[in-house]
Each structure stands twice: as C-alpha cells, then as structure tokens.
Design a protein around this motif. Sequence first.
Motif, PDB file in Angstrom:
ATOM      1  N   ARG A 194      85.744 -15.830  81.374  1.00  0.00           N
ATOM      2  CA  ARG A 194      86.211 -14.561  81.938  1.00  0.00           C
ATOM      3  C   ARG A 194      86.448 -14.631  83.449  1.00  0.00           C
ATOM      4  O   ARG A 194      86.849 -13.644  84.064  1.00  0.00           O
ATOM      5  CB  ARG A 194      85.207 -13.443  81.601  1.00  0.00           C
ATOM      6  CG  ARG A 194      85.211 -13.060  80.128  1.00  0.00           C
ATOM      7  CD  ARG A 194      84.021 -12.224  79.741  1.00  0.00           C
ATOM      8  NE  ARG A 194      82.811 -13.042  79.664  1.00  0.00           N
ATOM      9  CZ  ARG A 194      81.631 -12.599  79.228  1.00  0.00           C
ATOM     10  NH1 ARG A 194      81.511 -11.328  78.828  1.00  0.00           N
ATOM     11  NH2 ARG A 194      80.586 -13.401  79.190  1.00  0.00           N
ATOM     12  N   VAL A 222      88.199 -11.829  87.778  1.00  0.00           N
ATOM     13  CA  VAL A 222      87.127 -11.580  86.807  1.00  0.00           C
ATOM     14  C   VAL A 222      87.651 -10.577  85.781  1.00  0.00           C
ATOM     15  O   VAL A 222      88.077  -9.475  86.139  1.00  0.00           O
ATOM     16  CB  VAL A 222      85.863 -11.040  87.481  1.00  0.00           C
ATOM     17  CG1 VAL A 222      84.772 -10.801  86.431  1.00  0.00           C
ATOM     18  CG2 VAL A 222      85.362 -12.008  88.549  1.00  0.00           C
ATOM     19  N   SER A 232      86.749  -8.292  82.719  1.00  0.00           N
ATOM     20  CA  SER A 232      85.683  -7.647  81.944  1.00  0.00           C
ATOM     21  C   SER A 232      86.302  -6.692  80.934  1.00  0.00           C
ATOM     22  O   SER A 232      87.521  -6.545  80.857  1.00  0.00           O
ATOM     23  CB  SER A 232      84.734  -6.887  82.880  1.00  0.00           C
ATOM     24  OG  SER A 232      85.377  -5.741  83.412  1.00  0.00           O
ATOM     25  N   GLU A 233      85.476  -6.032  80.144  1.00  0.00           N
ATOM     26  CA  GLU A 233      85.993  -5.098  79.140  1.00  0.00           C
ATOM     27  C   GLU A 233      86.760  -3.951  79.773  1.00  0.00           C
ATOM     28  O   GLU A 233      87.774  -3.498  79.230  1.00  0.00           O
ATOM     29  CB  GLU A 233      84.828  -4.534  78.318  1.00  0.00           C
ATOM     30  CG  GLU A 233      84.233  -5.512  77.325  1.00  0.00           C
ATOM     31  CD  GLU A 233      83.079  -4.903  76.550  1.00  0.00           C
ATOM     32  OE1 GLU A 233      82.635  -5.532  75.572  1.00  0.00           O
ATOM     33  OE2 GLU A 233      82.613  -3.800  76.915  1.00  0.00           O
ATOM     34  N   ARG A 284      92.275  -1.825  80.268  1.00  0.00           N
ATOM     35  CA  ARG A 284      91.642  -2.362  81.475  1.00  0.00           C
ATOM     36  C   ARG A 284      92.386  -1.886  82.725  1.00  0.00           C
ATOM     37  O   ARG A 284      93.604  -1.848  82.762  1.00  0.00           O
ATOM     38  CB  ARG A 284      91.633  -3.899  81.458  1.00  0.00           C
ATOM     39  CG  ARG A 284      90.735  -4.514  80.408  1.00  0.00           C
ATOM     40  CD  ARG A 284      90.611  -6.004  80.670  1.00  0.00           C
ATOM     41  NE  ARG A 284      89.825  -6.673  79.632  1.00  0.00           N
ATOM     42  CZ  ARG A 284      90.342  -7.365  78.621  1.00  0.00           C
ATOM     43  NH1 ARG A 284      91.666  -7.486  78.516  1.00  0.00           N
ATOM     44  NH2 ARG A 284      89.573  -7.940  77.733  1.00  0.00           N
ATOM     45  N   ASN A 315      80.260  -1.556  86.892  1.00  0.00           N
ATOM     46  CA  ASN A 315      79.902  -1.728  85.488  1.00  0.00           C
ATOM     47  C   ASN A 315      81.179  -2.007  84.705  1.00  0.00           C
ATOM     48  O   ASN A 315      81.937  -1.103  84.389  1.00  0.00           O
ATOM     49  CB  ASN A 315      79.189  -0.478  84.962  1.00  0.00           C
ATOM     50  CG  ASN A 315      78.764  -0.611  83.511  1.00  0.00           C
ATOM     51  OD1 ASN A 315      79.097  -1.597  82.832  1.00  0.00           O
ATOM     52  ND2 ASN A 315      78.021   0.369  83.020  1.00  0.00           N
ATOM     53  N   GLY A 316      81.401  -3.270  84.383  1.00  0.00           N
ATOM     54  CA  GLY A 316      82.600  -3.662  83.667  1.00  0.00           C
ATOM     55  C   GLY A 316      82.466  -3.629  82.163  1.00  0.00           C
ATOM     56  O   GLY A 316      83.372  -4.073  81.453  1.00  0.00           O
ATOM     57  N   ASP A 345      81.003  -5.432  79.524  1.00  0.00           N
ATOM     58  CA  ASP A 345      80.306  -6.659  79.155  1.00  0.00           C
ATOM     59  C   ASP A 345      79.790  -7.415  80.369  1.00  0.00           C
ATOM     60  O   ASP A 345      78.865  -8.219  80.260  1.00  0.00           O
ATOM     61  CB  ASP A 345      81.236  -7.567  78.340  1.00  0.00           C
ATOM     62  CG  ASP A 345      82.517  -7.902  79.085  1.00  0.00           C
ATOM     63  OD1 ASP A 345      82.952  -7.096  79.932  1.00  0.00           O
ATOM     64  OD2 ASP A 345      83.096  -8.960  78.818  1.00  0.00           O
ATOM     65  N   LEU A 346      80.375  -7.167  81.536  1.00  0.00           N
ATOM     66  CA  LEU A 346      79.963  -7.842  82.766  1.00  0.00           C
ATOM     67  C   LEU A 346      79.644  -6.819  83.844  1.00  0.00           C
ATOM     68  O   LEU A 346      80.357  -5.825  84.001  1.00  0.00           O
ATOM     69  CB  LEU A 346      81.070  -8.770  83.282  1.00  0.00           C
ATOM     70  CG  LEU A 346      81.415 -10.000  82.448  1.00  0.00           C
ATOM     71  CD1 LEU A 346      82.586 -10.749  83.085  1.00  0.00           C
ATOM     72  CD2 LEU A 346      80.203 -10.922  82.312  1.00  0.00           C
ATOM     73  N   THR A 347      78.589  -7.083  84.588  1.00  0.00           N
ATOM     74  CA  THR A 347      78.247  -6.307  85.774  1.00  0.00           C
ATOM     75  C   THR A 347      78.599  -7.132  87.001  1.00  0.00           C
ATOM     76  O   THR A 347      78.272  -8.323  87.068  1.00  0.00           O
ATOM     77  CB  THR A 347      76.746  -5.970  85.798  1.00  0.00           C
ATOM     78  OG1 THR A 347      76.399  -5.292  84.590  1.00  0.00           O
ATOM     79  CG2 THR A 347      76.400  -5.106  86.994  1.00  0.00           C
ATOM     80  N   LEU A 366      77.046 -11.947  89.056  1.00  0.00           N
ATOM     81  CA  LEU A 366      77.329 -11.477  87.704  1.00  0.00           C
ATOM     82  C   LEU A 366      76.139 -11.879  86.827  1.00  0.00           C
ATOM     83  O   LEU A 366      76.059 -13.006  86.335  1.00  0.00           O
ATOM     84  CB  LEU A 366      78.627 -12.094  87.174  1.00  0.00           C
ATOM     85  CG  LEU A 366      79.946 -11.575  87.765  1.00  0.00           C
ATOM     86  CD1 LEU A 366      80.126 -12.003  89.221  1.00  0.00           C
ATOM     87  CD2 LEU A 366      81.133 -12.066  86.954  1.00  0.00           C
ATOM     88  N   GLU A 402      74.925 -11.197  83.809  1.00  0.00           N
ATOM     89  CA  GLU A 402      75.040 -11.540  82.388  1.00  0.00           C
ATOM     90  C   GLU A 402      75.423 -13.001  82.166  1.00  0.00           C
ATOM     91  O   GLU A 402      75.079 -13.595  81.142  1.00  0.00           O
ATOM     92  CB  GLU A 402      76.068 -10.646  81.688  1.00  0.00           C
ATOM     93  CG  GLU A 402      75.650  -9.191  81.542  1.00  0.00           C
ATOM     94  CD  GLU A 402      76.001  -8.356  82.765  1.00  0.00           C
ATOM     95  OE1 GLU A 402      75.776  -7.137  82.722  1.00  0.00           O
ATOM     96  OE2 GLU A 402      76.507  -8.935  83.761  1.00  0.00           O
TER      97      GLU A 402
END
Length: 304
Positions: free
Chosen positions: A18, A33, A35-36, A66, A146-147, A149-151, A169, A171
């Motif tokens: 990612r 990056v 993310s969701e 996104r 706060n993405g 799945d990823l912070t 990141l 996670e």
Amino acid sequence: MAHTNELQLIENRGWDERILVCRNGKLVDTFIVVSERFVVLVDTVINPHTATQMLEYAQPHLANGRQLLVINTHADYDHCWGNQLFAGETAVHPAPIIGSHLSPAKFQQPEAETYLAKMKELEPEIFGDVIFTPPTMLIQDKFVINGGDLTLELLPTPGHTDDHYSLFLPEIETVLAADAAELPYPMARTPDGLPQMRESLAALVALPAEMVLYCHAPVTAGRQLLLDNIAYFNAIEAQCRAALKQGLSLELDEETDVLAVVDCPYETAVPNTEKWQNVHDYYKTAGHASQIRAMLQWLAKEVR
C-alpha cells in the motif's frame, strides 16, 4: 545538482504494497500511501511536472470512494514545489495540503523568493512554472489520519527544519522518516536545531517499526540508518567535548579548519563501509564541518 522532470516508480523491495515509492532522479524519494479511505501523497516533489506524474501514479487508486490528501513533510523545495497542482488557481485536482503551521511563513521569506528566482533563471525548464503554494490545512503537534485499514500518525520531528514532520503507520510498523534521517546524516541548519534533531532521531528509533523509508537514503537502508545517524552525532559530540576540554577556543572564525582542530575527520564519525564512504565530497568536508560548528556552538551554551 542537475534536476530532472522525470519521476520513476520504484520496484517494491519488501515494504507494504500500500506504499508506493516515487524517485526524482538522484535527488529525492516521495511516497504514496493507499488506504481504504484515502490516497495520500507524501510530498509533491520539485515542480508541477513531477507532481503531475505523482498524481498519475496515484490516479488508479482513486476509486471506491477514496479521497486524495496531500502532506508536506516540510517546506524545502524538493518536498513541496509541486503543491500548486492541488491548491490555488492552478489546481488541477484540488485536495487538502496538510503541513506544519510553521510552513506558510517560509514561502513568504525574501530569501525564499530570491531562491526561486535564482532556480528559475538557472533551470527554467525545471522551475519556470513553479508558483509558491503553502499547505492549506495547518497542524501543530501530533496529527492522526484514520484511513480505515491504515492509520497515518504525523509526528513533529524538528531539527533539520523547525516545520518537519515524519509519519508512522502502526498497522504495518512502518516509518516514513522524510529528512529527519538521511545517508550520511541529516543536516541541522542552526545550533538550536541540532539538539532537536537528535531528539527527533531518538523518538523515531523508539517507535515499534520494522520498516523505515527515507527521502534521501537507499530504500534498503532500513532501521539501522536511524541508529547510525544517532551514532554520528554522538561521535562528533564526543570529539568536540574532548577538544574543548583540551582548551579549544570557542571563538573560531570562518577560516578555521574545524575538522583539524577538533580532530574529527568524516571517516572516523561514520561506519567504515562502502556506502558511507561513497558519498558526495560535500558531506565529508563542508557539510561535516557545519555540523561540527553547530555542535561547538550548542556545547558553548553549557559553559556560558
């Protein structure tokens, strides 16, 4: 250094899929990056041409709702001179540009305008279209995205500049260090920046990260580079303290060879490996000397 309008997507070498790494010649690496919830551009490179290529790499991921976000790690030219693509009258894909509350003032400094004019004159094909565009969402202290799945934790890491941010990141146990660490070393531009930079390095190495990516270091440098940068500044501090103990005057003029009087050649302050020795001569001479001068000036405050 000669600049280029080309931006190359680097083959993944073990980091999370990612994260996309984009390289602008030998100058700088930047990151995307995915993310969701967001596609995040970490820096915008040197001009609208390179920022356009970065956006093109990001475009296929701008699906499934996104949104695009942009981060400036700091206000140096190789990290933010593509901002105009995302804000202002020239924006082709408007998006929030997140950066330090200290950054906008840097675009307004007379020396910044002078530097841009100089770069436009020297390399008009590279910098002729650049329009100063500061970040639009200003942050102070830690900031969290706060993405899904990823912070993305934006962490103040001053020293190289006072407006500098790095990213963590959690996670995927990954740090994007930006210019807080470099090979062979990050540059403190002022004596007061030196202790800040060392604190920032200590904060980054304390994070539970297995992967560390940099803007000015090989992608394979890994977490060890943080430790090596810490060791470098420890080494020059030790040599400066020894020289002061032996009577070195704090009143050194600009002509003084500080590498000689402190007895701290570059080769003794860094690991004795090929990648550390095969760096531009500037880092072995004038750059190294500037860090020693900064260290001496910082230590001088202890005795005044």
